[in-house]
Design an enzyme around this catalytic site. Sequence first.
Site, PDB file in Angstrom:
ATOM      1  N   GLY A  32      -5.892   7.813  20.454  1.00 18.79           N
ATOM      2  CA  GLY A  32      -5.293   8.717  21.435  1.00 18.79           C
ATOM      3  C   GLY A  32      -4.123   8.035  22.146  1.00 18.79           C
ATOM      4  N   SER A  72     -14.223   0.681  13.598  1.00 14.43           N
ATOM      5  CA  SER A  72     -14.472   1.211  14.947  1.00 14.43           C
ATOM      6  C   SER A  72     -15.952   1.088  15.313  1.00 14.43           C
ATOM      7  CB  SER A  72     -14.013   2.668  15.037  1.00 14.43           C
ATOM      8  OG  SER A  72     -14.630   3.427  14.029  1.00 14.43           O
ATOM      9  N   LYS A 102     -12.437  11.138   4.262  1.00 18.36           N
ATOM     10  CA  LYS A 102     -12.492  10.140   5.335  1.00 18.36           C
ATOM     11  C   LYS A 102     -13.953   9.831   5.690  1.00 18.36           C
ATOM     12  CE  LYS A 102     -10.571   7.541   8.548  1.00 18.36           C
ATOM     13  NZ  LYS A 102     -10.500   7.800   9.957  1.00 18.36           N
ATOM     14  N   GLU A 143     -20.580   6.240  16.476  1.00 16.19           N
ATOM     15  CA  GLU A 143     -20.400   7.615  15.973  1.00 16.19           C
ATOM     16  C   GLU A 143     -21.339   7.903  14.792  1.00 16.19           C
ATOM     17  OE1 GLU A 143     -15.908   8.929  16.688  1.00 16.19           O
ATOM     18  OE2 GLU A 143     -16.005   7.052  15.585  1.00 16.19           O
ATOM     19  N   ASN A 171     -13.391  -5.560   7.859  1.00 16.01           N
ATOM     20  CA  ASN A 171     -13.468  -4.637   6.718  1.00 16.01           C
ATOM     21  C   ASN A 171     -13.295  -5.353   5.376  1.00 16.01           C
ATOM     22  OD1 ASN A 171     -13.728  -2.737   8.677  1.00 16.01           O
ATOM     23  ND2 ASN A 171     -11.771  -1.718   8.321  1.00 16.01           N
ATOM     24  N   ALA A 213      -5.236   1.901  14.774  1.00 14.26           N
ATOM     25  CA  ALA A 213      -4.899   1.698  16.184  1.00 14.26           C
ATOM     26  C   ALA A 213      -5.919   0.776  16.816  1.00 14.26           C
ATOM     27  CB  ALA A 213      -4.906   3.036  16.914  1.00 14.26           C
ATOM     28  N   ASN A 265     -13.405  10.522  14.112  1.00 15.70           N
ATOM     29  CA  ASN A 265     -14.153  10.092  12.927  1.00 15.70           C
ATOM     30  C   ASN A 265     -15.383  10.966  12.793  1.00 15.70           C
ATOM     31  OD1 ASN A 265     -12.729   7.987  11.794  1.00 15.70           O
ATOM     32  ND2 ASN A 265     -13.792   6.396  12.974  1.00 15.70           N
ATOM     33  N   GLY A 304      -8.593   6.926  23.744  1.00 13.73           N
ATOM     34  CA  GLY A 304      -9.070   5.680  23.152  1.00 13.73           C
ATOM     35  C   GLY A 304      -7.917   5.073  22.359  1.00 13.73           C
TER      36      GLY A 304
HETATM   37  O1  KPL Z   1     -11.572   4.700  10.202  1.00 10.93           O
HETATM   38  C1  KPL Z   1     -11.918   3.543  10.170  1.00 10.93           C
HETATM   39  C2  KPL Z   1     -12.751   3.072  11.301  1.00 10.93           C
HETATM   40  O2  KPL Z   1     -12.837   1.892  11.540  1.00 10.93           O
HETATM   41  O3  KPL Z   1     -13.316   3.940  11.974  1.00 10.93           O
HETATM   42  C3  KPL Z   1     -11.589   2.678   8.991  1.00 10.93           C
HETATM   43  C4  KPL Z   1     -10.792   3.481   8.005  1.00 10.93           C
HETATM   44  C5  KPL Z   1     -12.847   2.182   8.340  1.00 10.93           C
HETATM   45  C6  KPL Z   1     -10.700   1.527   9.355  1.00 10.93           C
HETATM   46  O4  KPL Z   1     -11.328   0.540  10.069  1.00 10.93           O
END
Ligand code: KPL
Length: 302
Positions: free
Chosen positions: A17, A255, A187, A267, A205, A132, A106, A14
């Site tokens: 990755g 994400s 995280k 997720e 965000n 990314a 995540n 993804g």
């Molecule tokens: O990890 C992230 C995600 O989007 O999954 C953050 C830190 C919130 C950055 O967008």
Amino acid sequence: MPRHLDHWTLLGCGALGGVLAGLLAEAGNQVSLLRTNDAEVRLPLQLSWWDLQGHEHHFEPDFLQTKDAANIRLLLVTTKAYQVQSALEPLIGQLPSATPILLLHNGMGTESWVRRAFPDNPLLLMVTSNGALRLGSEAFRHTGAGETWIGPANAAARAWQPLAELLARALPHAGWSEAIHHKQWEKLVINAVINPLTALSGERNGSLLQRQDEVEALCEELLPLLQRHGLSGDLTFWRDKVLQVARLTADNYSSMQQDLACGRPSEIDFITGFVLREAQEAKLHLPLHQQLYQAIKAKETP
Ligand code: KPL
């Protein structure tokens, strides 16, 4: 640590990755992409990626299949959390037991299954704040430099500390952390606040800088659980941590926002769902996180 460790095999390609594959290849590592499950793991034929300076790079990775498992020296799993089990299942009994498995995704909650399925393999957990973006099926952009931490999830993993140095040659930063579960929880807090809020609003965000009361209330609910898991830090600490990430990634869509917007599963079960399962075990009630969980589930494509 054995020699020949510049050959990385990535399972899952993804946004992150793809960028990691590019960064590792650029630093002189051999990078192969593994497909174990046709339905869930899509691989690019040629990988194009843009670095933080906007320079374009290309490389053609080697492809491996489950039948090649005996040749895998180092396995970096970068699938989404909900794909970990189905992507790794075909490797049970095929992957050499000396091959370290690094898990990067995540959320939390995949570790216990991997531990049971691969009891002898060194198991390492990886947490990164690098940004990314997937631009297309074969194109990726590194959107933000961040920290990357790896650490041991079992005793066999302790011998693999030098992997952190190997990663540090390819990434903006990489370090070894004995307290890798704390890094995962940090995280997790960020993802449990930013991801569902932005996925529901459809906003970037940075929009959360205008919703600081909601951010604070969600952090407050998590405090007893965080303390139970050995994480210190008061409400101001956690609120500021989340808002700092919202500020640093203000122009990004989370994400989860991207997953829902593209009709992909989210997720949520490994982020808020994991938090709620842990809370239930501790007999803690988290009504705000429960509401977010239900709202995301309702929005997810069935
Ligand atoms: O990890 C992230 C995600 O989007 O999954 C953050 C830190 C919130 C950055 O967008």
